[in-house]
Motif scaffolding. Structure first.
Motif, PDB file in Angstrom:
ATOM      1  N   THR A   8       9.510   6.283  -5.275  1.00 21.79           N
ATOM      2  CA  THR A   8       9.207   4.854  -5.341  1.00 21.79           C
ATOM      3  C   THR A   8       8.429   4.420  -4.101  1.00 21.79           C
ATOM      4  OG1 THR A   8      11.346   4.324  -4.316  1.00 21.79           O
ATOM      5  CG2 THR A   8      11.261   4.315  -6.720  1.00 21.79           C
ATOM      6  N   SER A   9       7.687   5.336  -3.506  1.00 25.34           N
ATOM      7  CA  SER A   9       6.988   5.041  -2.257  1.00 25.34           C
ATOM      8  C   SER A   9       5.632   4.377  -2.461  1.00 25.34           C
ATOM      9  CB  SER A   9       6.813   6.324  -1.437  1.00 25.34           C
ATOM     10  OG  SER A   9       6.064   7.279  -2.152  1.00 25.34           O
ATOM     11  N   THR A  10       5.188   4.272  -3.699  1.00 27.71           N
ATOM     12  CA  THR A  10       3.923   3.622  -4.032  1.00 27.71           C
ATOM     13  C   THR A  10       4.185   2.638  -5.166  1.00 27.71           C
ATOM     14  OG1 THR A  10       3.230   5.157  -5.780  1.00 27.71           O
ATOM     15  CG2 THR A  10       2.779   5.819  -3.492  1.00 27.71           C
ATOM     16  N   GLY A  85       5.759   4.489   2.944  1.00 23.72           N
ATOM     17  CA  GLY A  85       5.662   3.444   1.953  1.00 23.72           C
ATOM     18  C   GLY A  85       6.304   2.169   2.431  1.00 23.72           C
ATOM     19  N   PRO A  86       6.196   1.118   1.642  1.00 22.28           N
ATOM     20  CA  PRO A  86       6.775  -0.171   2.033  1.00 22.28           C
ATOM     21  C   PRO A  86       8.293  -0.157   1.976  1.00 22.28           C
ATOM     22  CG  PRO A  86       5.862  -0.302  -0.171  1.00 22.28           C
ATOM     23  CD  PRO A  86       5.458   1.031   0.379  1.00 22.28           C
ATOM     24  N   VAL A 131      -4.287  10.321   1.328  1.00 14.87           N
ATOM     25  CA  VAL A 131      -4.408   8.921   1.715  1.00 14.87           C
ATOM     26  C   VAL A 131      -3.771   8.033   0.655  1.00 14.87           C
ATOM     27  CG1 VAL A 131      -5.994   7.064   2.357  1.00 14.87           C
ATOM     28  CG2 VAL A 131      -6.602   9.428   2.847  1.00 14.87           C
ATOM     29  N   THR A 132      -2.912   7.118   1.076  1.00 12.51           N
ATOM     30  CA  THR A 132      -2.346   6.113   0.180  1.00 12.51           C
ATOM     31  C   THR A 132      -2.500   4.732   0.818  1.00 12.51           C
ATOM     32  OG1 THR A 132      -0.140   6.600   1.095  1.00 12.51           O
ATOM     33  CG2 THR A 132      -0.713   7.632  -1.008  1.00 12.51           C
ATOM     34  N   ASP A 133      -2.418   3.718  -0.020  1.00 12.06           N
ATOM     35  CA  ASP A 133      -2.661   2.344   0.418  1.00 12.06           C
ATOM     36  C   ASP A 133      -1.457   1.813   1.198  1.00 12.06           C
ATOM     37  OD1 ASP A 133      -3.453  -0.254   0.762  1.00 12.06           O
ATOM     38  OD2 ASP A 133      -3.712  -0.706  -1.369  1.00 12.06           O
ATOM     39  N   ALA A 134      -1.679   1.401   2.435  1.00 10.46           N
ATOM     40  CA  ALA A 134      -0.619   0.824   3.262  1.00 10.46           C
ATOM     41  C   ALA A 134      -0.663  -0.703   3.251  1.00 10.46           C
ATOM     42  CB  ALA A 134      -0.732   1.333   4.697  1.00 10.46           C
ATOM     43  N   ARG A 135      -1.596  -1.262   2.463  1.00 14.30           N
ATOM     44  CA  ARG A 135      -1.815  -2.710   2.441  1.00 14.30           C
ATOM     45  C   ARG A 135      -2.284  -3.192   3.818  1.00 14.30           C
ATOM     46  NH1 ARG A 135       3.813  -4.290  -0.724  1.00 14.30           N
ATOM     47  NH2 ARG A 135       3.572  -2.796  -2.438  1.00 14.30           N
TER      48      ARG A 135
END
Length: 242
Positions: A8-10, A85-86, A131-135
């Protein structure tokens, strides 16, 4: 060995049921000259909803188990993505994994999500950047050598600062993968597309050695990489200056 994989990290909420093949089967396949992965996904269910991790995760677990023809009582272990993740998303997956492990008395192993993605793409064609989106106009990045070792990150950085980060690390990636690739298009790297079962098979294969050897899992430590937005209020200041 039957393993439940959760991530659930993205914005994508994933639950997968994976079987790890015993070592003698893998050896037989390799000796016969046939490529073989240590794990096989029996079922994987994913929903993209960044605001409904808590509502979606357990229904996905139930659906994946039903498709695989198993129940939670059949599980031997749980593997969960620990980020980066968030805060809210990670907490949902990790708390769910810990609760299932406690209720079923089975081990729970945490794996960085970038490690799982890189593992799903092996054998790597060269050095890889995940690479993933960190906002907040930033990205989460991890770098991997051609042999699969993580040699950079995970870190959170603005896309404009990524070239300097790479230069300082000595990593020269030849490919990039992950949901944040569009945010670093200026690097002009070829994009690797993960297999459809990447979240589940990658996380489980990354944890295959401790799973098969029965190693005691360490504590689940989330990779937030940022302080949470919510903070404990400080002491109230007197309007009288006292």
């Amino acid at each position: 060995m039957l393993v439940l994989a959760l991530d659930t990290s993205t914005p994508a909420v994933t639950a997968g049921v994976v079987v790890i093949r015993p070592p003698h089967e893998l050896i037989a396949e390799l000796e016969a000259g046939r490529p073989a992965r240590p794990a096989r996904v029996l079922a994987q269910h994913t929903v993209v909803d960044p605001l409904a991790h808590a509502e979606k995760l357990m229904p996905l677990v139930t659906a994946a188990l039903a498709e695989a023809g198993h129940t939670v009582r059949d599980l031997d272990a749980v593997v969960v993505g620990v980020g980066p993740g968030p805060f809210t998303g990670l907490r949902v997956g990790m708390v769910t994994a810990a609760a299932l492990g406690d209720a079923l008395d089975i081990p729970v192993h945490g794996v960085p999500g970038h490690d799982g993605l890189a593992r799903s793409l092996q054998p790597l064609p060269g050095a890889l950047l995940v690479v993933t989106d960190a906002r907040r106009r930033e990205v989460y990045v991890s770098g991997y050598a051609a042999d699969g070792r993580r040699v950079l990150g995970p870190a959170v950085v603005a896309p404009a600062a990524l070239p300097d980060l790479l230069a300082g690390s000595g990593l020269t990636p030849t490919r990039v993968a992950g949901a944040g690739t569009g945010l670093i298009a200026d690097l002009d790297l070829p994009v690797l597309t993960p297999p459809a079962d990447a979240p589940a098979i990658g996380l489980v294969e990354a944890a295959a050695t401790p799973l098969l050897t029965g190693a005691l899992p360490g504590p689940l430590v989330p990779l937030y990489l940022r302080r949470p937005d919510a903070t404990v209020p400080g002491a109230r200041k007197s309007v009288l200056g006292r």
